[in-house]
Motif scaffolding. Structure first.
Motif, PDB file in Angstrom:
ATOM      1  N   HIS A   2       0.688  -1.189   0.044  1.00 26.57           N
ATOM      2  CA  HIS A   2      -0.019  -0.301   0.047  1.00 26.57           C
ATOM      3  C   HIS A   2       0.876   1.406   0.042  1.00 26.57           C
ATOM      4  O   HIS A   2       2.171   1.240   0.277  1.00 26.57           O
ATOM      5  CB  HIS A   2      -0.933   0.138   1.431  1.00 26.57           C
ATOM      6  CG  HIS A   2       0.060   0.254   2.295  1.00 26.57           C
ATOM      7  ND1 HIS A   2       0.501  -0.675   3.157  1.00 26.57           N
ATOM      8  CD2 HIS A   2       0.212   1.473   3.204  1.00 26.57           C
ATOM      9  CE1 HIS A   2       1.236  -0.333   4.355  1.00 26.57           C
ATOM     10  NE2 HIS A   2       0.909   0.935   4.139  1.00 26.57           N
ATOM     11  N   PHE A  47      -7.326 -12.182   4.741  1.00 26.34           N
ATOM     12  CA  PHE A  47      -6.797 -11.129   5.699  1.00 26.34           C
ATOM     13  C   PHE A  47      -5.785 -11.594   6.717  1.00 26.34           C
ATOM     14  O   PHE A  47      -4.689 -11.153   6.878  1.00 26.34           O
ATOM     15  CB  PHE A  47      -7.889 -10.347   6.361  1.00 26.34           C
ATOM     16  CG  PHE A  47      -7.638  -9.150   6.983  1.00 26.34           C
ATOM     17  CD1 PHE A  47      -7.708  -7.852   6.592  1.00 26.34           C
ATOM     18  CD2 PHE A  47      -7.130  -8.981   8.436  1.00 26.34           C
ATOM     19  CE1 PHE A  47      -7.319  -6.815   7.016  1.00 26.34           C
ATOM     20  CE2 PHE A  47      -6.624  -8.017   8.997  1.00 26.34           C
ATOM     21  CZ  PHE A  47      -6.658  -6.888   8.475  1.00 26.34           C
ATOM     22  N   SER A  50      -2.729 -12.746   5.100  1.00 22.50           N
ATOM     23  CA  SER A  50      -1.677 -11.983   4.694  1.00 22.50           C
ATOM     24  C   SER A  50      -0.933 -11.517   5.870  1.00 22.50           C
ATOM     25  O   SER A  50      -0.028 -10.872   5.850  1.00 22.50           O
ATOM     26  CB  SER A  50      -2.535 -10.930   4.110  1.00 22.50           C
ATOM     27  OG  SER A  50      -3.162 -10.129   4.700  1.00 22.50           O
ATOM     28  N   LEU A  51      -1.285 -11.836   7.001  1.00 23.51           N
ATOM     29  CA  LEU A  51      -0.452 -11.159   8.211  1.00 23.51           C
ATOM     30  C   LEU A  51       0.658 -12.492   8.547  1.00 23.51           C
ATOM     31  O   LEU A  51       1.425 -12.059   9.546  1.00 23.51           O
ATOM     32  CB  LEU A  51      -1.275 -11.216   9.411  1.00 23.51           C
ATOM     33  CG  LEU A  51      -2.666 -10.322   9.489  1.00 23.51           C
ATOM     34  CD1 LEU A  51      -3.489 -10.440  10.527  1.00 23.51           C
ATOM     35  CD2 LEU A  51      -2.132  -8.949   9.218  1.00 23.51           C
ATOM     36  N   ALA A  84     -11.011  -5.070   2.733  1.00 23.59           N
ATOM     37  CA  ALA A  84      -9.820  -5.577   3.483  1.00 23.59           C
ATOM     38  C   ALA A  84      -8.980  -4.302   3.892  1.00 23.59           C
ATOM     39  O   ALA A  84      -8.592  -4.355   4.803  1.00 23.59           O
ATOM     40  CB  ALA A  84      -8.958  -6.554   2.733  1.00 23.59           C
ATOM     41  N   LEU A  85      -8.697  -3.507   2.869  1.00 21.95           N
ATOM     42  CA  LEU A  85      -7.891  -2.393   3.080  1.00 21.95           C
ATOM     43  C   LEU A  85      -8.649  -1.438   4.086  1.00 21.95           C
ATOM     44  O   LEU A  85      -8.024  -0.848   5.012  1.00 21.95           O
ATOM     45  CB  LEU A  85      -7.880  -1.600   1.798  1.00 21.95           C
ATOM     46  CG  LEU A  85      -6.962  -2.105   0.906  1.00 21.95           C
ATOM     47  CD1 LEU A  85      -6.793  -1.464  -0.460  1.00 21.95           C
ATOM     48  CD2 LEU A  85      -5.231  -2.159   1.294  1.00 21.95           C
ATOM     49  N   GLN A  88      -7.836  -2.772   7.393  1.00 23.97           N
ATOM     50  CA  GLN A  88      -6.575  -2.679   7.635  1.00 23.97           C
ATOM     51  C   GLN A  88      -6.227  -1.318   8.025  1.00 23.97           C
ATOM     52  O   GLN A  88      -5.646  -1.215   8.999  1.00 23.97           O
ATOM     53  CB  GLN A  88      -5.734  -3.053   6.250  1.00 23.97           C
ATOM     54  CG  GLN A  88      -3.991  -2.879   6.428  1.00 23.97           C
ATOM     55  CD  GLN A  88      -3.397  -2.991   5.255  1.00 23.97           C
ATOM     56  OE1 GLN A  88      -3.279  -4.095   4.794  1.00 23.97           O
ATOM     57  NE2 GLN A  88      -3.118  -2.175   4.569  1.00 23.97           N
ATOM     58  N   PHE A  92      -4.933  -1.443  11.860  1.00 29.70           N
ATOM     59  CA  PHE A  92      -3.495  -1.129  12.006  1.00 29.70           C
ATOM     60  C   PHE A  92      -3.026   0.292  11.733  1.00 29.70           C
ATOM     61  O   PHE A  92      -2.008   0.615  11.741  1.00 29.70           O
ATOM     62  CB  PHE A  92      -2.737  -1.948  11.022  1.00 29.70           C
ATOM     63  CG  PHE A  92      -2.931  -3.271  11.193  1.00 29.70           C
ATOM     64  CD1 PHE A  92      -2.718  -4.033  12.417  1.00 29.70           C
ATOM     65  CD2 PHE A  92      -3.478  -4.112  10.230  1.00 29.70           C
ATOM     66  CE1 PHE A  92      -3.233  -5.339  12.610  1.00 29.70           C
ATOM     67  CE2 PHE A  92      -3.769  -5.592  10.325  1.00 29.70           C
ATOM     68  CZ  PHE A  92      -3.634  -6.074  11.523  1.00 29.70           C
TER      69      PHE A  92
ATOM     70  N   LEU B   2      -5.126  -9.430  17.262  1.00 29.49           N
ATOM     71  CA  LEU B   2      -5.971  -8.409  16.554  1.00 29.49           C
ATOM     72  C   LEU B   2      -6.929  -7.586  17.562  1.00 29.49           C
ATOM     73  O   LEU B   2      -7.434  -8.215  18.233  1.00 29.49           O
ATOM     74  CB  LEU B   2      -6.717  -8.811  15.424  1.00 29.49           C
ATOM     75  CG  LEU B   2      -6.078  -9.391  14.225  1.00 29.49           C
ATOM     76  CD1 LEU B   2      -7.142 -10.176  13.208  1.00 29.49           C
ATOM     77  CD2 LEU B   2      -5.407  -8.526  13.234  1.00 29.49           C
TER      78      LEU B   2
END
Lengths: 198, 252
Positions: A2, A47, A50-51, A84-85, A88, A92, B2
């Motif tokens: 990103h 998701f 991807s972590l 998902a973005l 995110q 985060f 999370l």
């Protein structure tokens, strides 16, 4: 993958939003109401996947997986990646509101592109499917990095060298993604072949 | 693990109408992203910092997030001043450090952090569920809200699932390293995660249908625009107008 807030110029941000909106609209049109729970819960698993940090030499990379998202969801990749973005950013604070369009394009366009290029091939016998899956995984990351570079270069021509560095830095990630995508497709073909057939 | 550490709190900003916060944060982010004058950007950073203070969040947690997000900014500082065309102010070995490059990097740093802090104060101070409902009221397509809320609901479940798989792999002697075996193991782990997600989706959807799901989520949360919201509407309009004036003064 990103771009942070505050880096890109107005025209680039606006083009990203417009193009992403078109992609999301097509994706939503193809996604019927009764398919949404599947897309949503799959995207929760993307998701989480991807972590994962995968070791590479002394360091580690985290997976991007947009190639396989494309293979499994096709055009649905656009709305799923947009969501998902958003999550995110909420969880985060990576990415943000103004870059949402550009970042969606960076990940979703290669996903859909690879879906058209490799979607059929991964359904064939393993001799063809596995190399195709490798290229799919690697190419989707490469194209994403190229799009990051283009967004930066269109913002300011002097970012050209930064863009080269971004693409170069993604080369190891490309190889890892290719390997993971190939194994993952091999696994899905054995266990749940209809997941790859949209 | 999370979590959403900023969504808990009872400050003035936490109590504002989420719809208003979403709209303001969006307008503000675009105004800052498109500003170029240093006075405007510094004012924006101060205003965003004030928002964070009013939010009464855990400073350490905010600092940690800000530091993480600034990774890309550090990368820019390492590259842009050395590669940007322009007059050199001093030399690092064979490389000239360009004045324009330093200015561009400084501008991006200010913008990025101002937008980030405002995002934490205004958007991350809502839970995802509240945000979803607020976006729904703002006429974001229903399917997107539906995807967002279900995705959010199952992220935690899938994370639990992933940890369970990883535990059982490590009980069987799996130690991650840079080799093909590790990549294969991760790929299969991810594969089984996808398969289970698809299976779970099937069950969840059937269960939803059994309970009369007809395609929309209802929220019992009533949004109301209170006096506090009106006061903040004025404060934030003044802030944005102020930034625009600072930006405009530079131009003339």
């Amino acid at each position: 993958m990103h771009i942070s807030e505050g880096v890109l110029s107005g025209p680039v941000l606006v083009s990203g939003i417009v193009l992403a909106a078109v992609g999301v609209a097509v994706g939503l049109k193809k996604l019927d109401y009764d398919r949404i729970p599947r897309a949503a819960i799959l995207s929760a698993s993307f998701f989480v996947a991807s972590l994962i940090h995968v070791p590479v030499g002394p360091s580690s990379v985290h997976l991007i997986l947009n190639g396989i998202v494309g293979l499994i969801l096709g055009w649905g990749a656009f709305p799923v990646i947009l969501v998902a973005l958003t999550l995110q950013a909420m969880l985060f604070q990576f990415g943000g509101i103004t870059t949402l369009g550009v970042n969606t394009m960076i990940m979703a366009l290669p996903a859909v592109f690879c879906y058209y290029l490799f979607g059929r091939l991964v359904g064939r016998q393993p001799r063809i499917a596995l190399p195709a899956a490798f290229v799919c995984g690697a190419l989707s990351v490469f194209l994403g990095a190229v799009m990051v570079g283009l967004a930066l270069t269109f913002t300011d021509e002097n970012f050209l060298k930064v863009s080269y560095l971004v693409v170069t830095a993604h080369l190891p990630v490309m190889i890892i993604e290719g390997i993971i995508t190939a194994f993952c497709v091999a696994f899905l073909k054995k266990v749940q072949p209809d997941m790859l057939r949209e | 693990m999370l979590q959403e550490p900023f969504s808990k709190g009872n400050s003035q900003i936490h109590r504002l109408d989420p719809r208003f916060k979403v709209v303001f944060a969006t307008v503000y982010a675009f105004v800052v992203a498109l500003s170029n004058s240093f006075p405007a950007l510094i004012a924006a950073l101060i205003f965003s910092f004030a928002l964070i203070c009013l939010c009464r969040l855990d400073f350490l947690e905010v600092a940690k997030r800000v530091a993480l997000v600034n990774g890309f900014i550090i990368f820019l500082w390492l590259v842009v001043p050395l590669t940007y065309d322009g007059q050199s102010i001093f030399y690092l070995g064979p490389f000239g450090v360009s004045r324009e490059g330093v200015l561009v990097s400084a501008r991006i740093t200010l913008k990025s952090n101002a937008i980030l802090l405002a995002f934490i104060a205004l958007i991350a101070s809502n839970t995802v569920a509240t945000l979803g409902n607020a976006l729904g009221r703002l006429r974001v397509p229903e399917k997107i809200i539906y995807l967002l809320l279900l995705n959010y609901r199952y992220i935690f479940v899938m994370e639990e699932e992933y940890r369970r798989l990883l535990r059982s792999a490590s009980i069987r002697g799996f130690r991650p390293a840079s080799n093909l075996h590790t990549y294969k193991t991760y790929a299969y782990l991810i594969g089984i995660l996808f398969v289970r997600a698809a299976d779970r989706a099937e069950r969840v959807y059937k269960a939803m249908l059994c309970r009369g799901f007809s395609g929309s989520f209802y929220s019992l949360h009533e949004f109301s625009f209170s006096r506090l919201d009106w006061i903040w509407l004025i404060v934030m309009t003044i802030a944005i107008t102020g930034l625009e004036i600072l930006e405009w003064m530079k131009m003339t």
